[in-house]
Design a protein around this motif. Structure first.
Motif, mmCIF file in Angstrom:
data_model
loop_
_atom_site.group_PDB
_atom_site.id
_atom_site.type_symbol
_atom_site.label_atom_id
_atom_site.label_comp_id
_atom_site.label_asym_id
_atom_site.label_seq_id
_atom_site.Cartn_x
_atom_site.Cartn_y
_atom_site.Cartn_z
ATOM 1 N N LEU A 61 0.824 -1.208 0.000
ATOM 2 C CA LEU A 61 0.000 0.000 0.000
ATOM 3 C C LEU A 61 0.860 1.260 0.000
ATOM 4 N N THR A 62 1.963 1.199 -0.714
ATOM 5 C CA THR A 62 2.824 2.358 -0.831
ATOM 6 C C THR A 62 2.388 3.229 -1.998
ATOM 7 N N GLY A 63 2.769 4.490 -1.962
ATOM 8 C CA GLY A 63 2.429 5.408 -3.051
ATOM 9 C C GLY A 63 0.929 5.597 -3.189
ATOM 10 N N ALA A 64 0.458 5.694 -4.441
ATOM 11 C CA ALA A 64 -0.967 5.912 -4.689
ATOM 12 C C ALA A 64 -1.829 4.768 -4.183
ATOM 13 N N ALA A 65 -1.232 3.584 -4.020
ATOM 14 C CA ALA A 65 -1.989 2.422 -3.552
ATOM 15 C C ALA A 65 -2.477 2.580 -2.119
ATOM 16 N N ARG A 66 -1.922 3.560 -1.378
ATOM 17 C CA ARG A 66 -2.332 3.712 0.015
ATOM 18 C C ARG A 66 -3.816 4.060 0.134
ATOM 19 N N PHE A 67 -4.354 4.697 -0.901
ATOM 20 C CA PHE A 67 -5.768 5.081 -0.845
ATOM 21 C C PHE A 67 -6.714 3.900 -1.072
ATOM 22 N N ALA A 68 -6.138 2.725 -1.347
ATOM 23 C CA ALA A 68 -6.971 1.524 -1.454
ATOM 24 C C ALA A 68 -7.342 0.999 -0.078
ATOM 25 N N ALA A 69 -6.615 1.405 0.956
ATOM 26 C CA ALA A 69 -6.845 0.880 2.307
ATOM 27 C C ALA A 69 -8.285 1.068 2.779
#
Length: 215
Positions: A61-69
């Motif tokens: 969940l690094t970078g832009a993927a963190r908003f998937a949390a």
């Protein structure tokens, strides 16, 4: 393809082939009574891996993927909400989660009964489908042709443009006879023809008729 034509069996074969090739395989299924559950199918797809205690969640969940949390029901510092001014933030975050997953191991995303998937999840799948080039991901979606919707049609057009759209047809009369005799060895030619005429070569219906005859 139509209901009962063999989509799930084909998806099972795809899953086996992907696993045999060393791909990480994630699978989900749409449900008629869960279409109002936003991101429900996407959560099915990723729950297993993001909740695996052996997986480095922070790295995924690094970078832009963190908003998937928050979409996946995960707690991560600084991601309690998606950016309100970006309607595509969730889709793009889940794309980057997909890309991060595939950077360590090729990935297969398999979705059955796509015609019953929630619209938010279908939007994510379409977003990923348009960005598959350059990442080691196979996306396979099975759906009924008679229950299509706008986003599914967009996925179909994308697949067709890349030569990856497969329409499953009913079995031929000879193939239907093979199925019938595998389940009801005593069936004669006339019975096989009658079963074929009654089912139109639909594999699921053929199996049900043959099992009934054998019983």
């Amino acid at each position: 393809g139509a209901a009962g034509v063999g989509k799930t069996s084909l998806l099972d074969a795809a899953r086996t082939a992907a696993a045999d090739a060393g791909l990480l395989t994630l699978r989900a299924r749409g449900a008629e009574l869960e279409q109002s559950f936003a991101f429900g199918v996407v959560r099915q797809l990723f729950d297993e891996v993001v909740r695996d205690e052996t997986v480095e969640r922070e790295a995924l969940l690094t970078g832009a993927a963190r908003f998937a949390a928050p979409v996946l029901g995960l707690e991560l510092d600084g991601t309690s909400e998606l950016p309100s001014d970006d309607p595509f933030a969730a889709r793009h975050a889940l794309y980057w989660l997909t890309a991060n997953l595939s950077s360590d191991r090729p990935l297969a995303l398999l979705v059955d009964d796509g015609h019953w998937a929630d619209s938010a999840s279908l939007g994510v799948l379409a977003h990923i489908a348009h960005r598959l080039e350059g990442i080691a991901v196979a996306l396979v979606v099975a759906s009924r042709t008679e229950e299509s919707q706008e986003t599914l049609e967009a996925l179909s057009r994308n697949a067709a443009a890349h030569g990856a759209l497969l329409h499953l047809a009913p079995l031929s009369e000879d193939a239907a006879a093979t199925v019938i005799r595998a389940l009801a060895p005593a069936a004669d030619d006339a019975q096989c023809r009658a079963c074929y005429a009654a089912t139109g070569g639909n594999p699921f219906l053929l199996g049900e008729v043959a099992r009934f005859a054998a019983g």
